[in-house]
Scaffold this motif. Structure first.
Motif, mmCIF file in Angstrom:
data_model
loop_
_atom_site.group_PDB
_atom_site.id
_atom_site.type_symbol
_atom_site.label_atom_id
_atom_site.label_comp_id
_atom_site.label_asym_id
_atom_site.label_seq_id
_atom_site.Cartn_x
_atom_site.Cartn_y
_atom_site.Cartn_z
ATOM 1 N N PHE A 209 0.842 -1.189 0.000
ATOM 2 C CA PHE A 209 0.000 0.000 0.000
ATOM 3 C C PHE A 209 0.882 1.245 0.000
ATOM 4 O O PHE A 209 2.107 1.166 0.186
ATOM 5 N N ALA A 210 0.255 2.405 -0.207
ATOM 6 C CA ALA A 210 0.968 3.679 -0.234
ATOM 7 C C ALA A 210 0.343 4.641 0.766
ATOM 8 O O ALA A 210 -0.873 4.635 0.972
ATOM 9 N N THR A 211 1.175 5.477 1.368
ATOM 10 C CA THR A 211 0.703 6.596 2.178
ATOM 11 C C THR A 211 1.278 7.877 1.589
ATOM 12 O O THR A 211 2.268 7.844 0.845
ATOM 13 N N VAL A 212 0.673 9.010 1.922
ATOM 14 C CA VAL A 212 1.112 10.278 1.339
ATOM 15 C C VAL A 212 1.118 11.347 2.428
ATOM 16 O O VAL A 212 0.296 11.319 3.349
ATOM 17 N N SER A 213 2.068 12.281 2.322
ATOM 18 C CA SER A 213 2.174 13.366 3.298
ATOM 19 C C SER A 213 0.985 14.311 3.184
ATOM 20 O O SER A 213 0.276 14.334 2.161
ATOM 21 N N THR A 218 5.094 14.035 -0.833
ATOM 22 C CA THR A 218 5.929 12.848 -0.628
ATOM 23 C C THR A 218 5.040 11.629 -0.393
ATOM 24 O O THR A 218 4.106 11.677 0.409
ATOM 25 N N ALA A 219 5.350 10.558 -1.102
ATOM 26 C CA ALA A 219 4.643 9.291 -0.902
ATOM 27 C C ALA A 219 5.600 8.268 -0.316
ATOM 28 O O ALA A 219 6.816 8.315 -0.554
ATOM 29 N N THR A 220 5.044 7.350 0.447
ATOM 30 C CA THR A 220 5.815 6.219 0.968
ATOM 31 C C THR A 220 5.116 4.938 0.541
ATOM 32 O O THR A 220 3.918 4.765 0.773
ATOM 33 N N ASN A 269 7.274 14.150 -5.038
ATOM 34 C CA ASN A 269 6.377 14.518 -6.130
ATOM 35 C C ASN A 269 5.756 13.282 -6.803
ATOM 36 O O ASN A 269 5.910 13.059 -8.011
ATOM 37 N N PRO A 270 5.069 12.462 -6.040
ATOM 38 C CA PRO A 270 4.531 11.215 -6.595
ATOM 39 C C PRO A 270 3.386 11.481 -7.559
ATOM 40 O O PRO A 270 2.700 12.515 -7.474
ATOM 41 N N GLY A 305 -2.642 3.256 -5.565
ATOM 42 C CA GLY A 305 -2.894 4.668 -5.807
ATOM 43 C C GLY A 305 -2.400 5.487 -4.641
ATOM 44 O O GLY A 305 -2.599 5.125 -3.476
ATOM 45 N N VAL A 306 -1.750 6.611 -4.949
ATOM 46 C CA VAL A 306 -1.263 7.536 -3.916
ATOM 47 C C VAL A 306 -2.368 8.564 -3.685
ATOM 48 O O VAL A 306 -2.619 9.429 -4.532
#
Length: 308
Positions: A209-213, A218-220, A269-270, A305-306
């Protein structure tokens, strides 16, 4: 040594509305059965057999209500692959069972499962016959019997929810009826079935999965493997991740039994995933691979998806 045997295909199916244990014996002489495709919901199996009109049309869902009020017994036989070695740690894996299921192998109950959102995995090492036929029986129902004595909580002021009580169930709640969906409770083996065996660590479940600030800059990307180590010693294990060309890996010493290993990588910048009408629905391909000191253990590719 690792191996997999698919148990998808045609099973036999029997049903009754009382005394379900009669359906779990290794043989069912004189009992009416019909061929059942696996994976598929029982409603579809009955439509294929000409026993049920399509419940998605007109008022046919009312004629299908008896399906959710029965016990159903799937049955098939199988023989392990020739390369299988007796005593190798082995598991029966069901990707999706819905809803309340009891699993029998060669007349022995090996486990129960009541969650349509999670796969089921049962250790069958001590019950598996390495040669000759094994008899696998899955006794399953729509879940109404188990919740019959539970409180009928008024869920969103829905009389239908008080009647079915499926707010107690780990399943899609729309099945009880909605403003766009008639009452139609799923039941059956709805996911792939397989026999697995391995004398080295295997991945029981992947989580990607993805997380975002908060500022979306910024995405992780996260990957976690739930690993079963069937050996009696710790095993050095490495998880590798490639997220849109960004690489990361982590190594850990996994103890015997179940444990997790995780990896993450950041991206500036994802490419963001937007609702329709607000922007593109970008998805990032994330490939994850697990290796151990003895070799390759598994891999998966997911598209995430971010977004917030």
């Amino acid at each position: 040594m690792q191996g997999t045997l698919s148990l998808n295909g045609t099973w036999s199916l029997a049903h009754n509305d009382d005394f379900p244990r009669f359906l779990t014996a290794e043989t069912l002489p004189g009992r009416f059965t019909l061929p059942a495709r696996v994976p598929a919901p029982i409603h579809q199996v009955l439509m294929d057999a000409g026993m049920l009109d399509d419940p998605r049309y007109g008022r046919n869902s009312l004629k299908a209500r008896w399906v959710e009020e029965c016990y159903w017994a799937y049955r098939r036989t199988f023989t392990p692959a020739p390369e299988y070695i007796a005593g190798t740690p082995s598991w029966l894996v069901f990707e999706r069972l819905e809803m309340d299921a009891v699993i029998y192998l060669n007349g022995q109950e090996i486990g129960r499962h009541s969650n349509a959102h999670r796969p089921a995995r049962f250790d069958v090492t001590q019950w598996l016959r390495p040669e000759g036929e094994n008899v696998l029986v899955v006794l399953i129902d729509a879940g109404l019997f188990d919740v019959s004595e539970k409180p009928g909580i008024d869920y969103r002021d829905s009389p239908q929810a008080r009647l079915t009580k499926i707010h107690w169930h780990r399943r899609g709640q729309w099945q009880r009826g909605w403003d766009w969906q008639q009452r139609l409770l799923n039941v059956g083996i709805l996911g792939d079935v397989r026999l697995e065996w391995s004398d080295q660590p295997i991945v029981e479940q992947w989580k990607v999965f993805a997380t975002v600030s908060d500022d979306l800059q910024t995405a992780t990307y996260h990957a976690r493997a739930s690993v079963l180590n069937p050996t009696d010693r710790p095993v050095t294990t490495t998880i590798h991740m490639d997220a849109d060309g960004l690489f990361a890996e982590e190594t850990a010493l996994l103890p015997p039994g179940r444990s997790d290993i995780a990896v993450r990588v950041d991206q500036d910048n994802p490419p963001l995933w937007w609702p329709i009408g607000h922007g593109p629905q970008n998805r990032v391909g994330v490939h994850v691979q697990l290796t151990t000191e003895t070799g390759f253990s598994g891999e998966v590719t997911r598209f995430v998806g971010v977004r917030k």
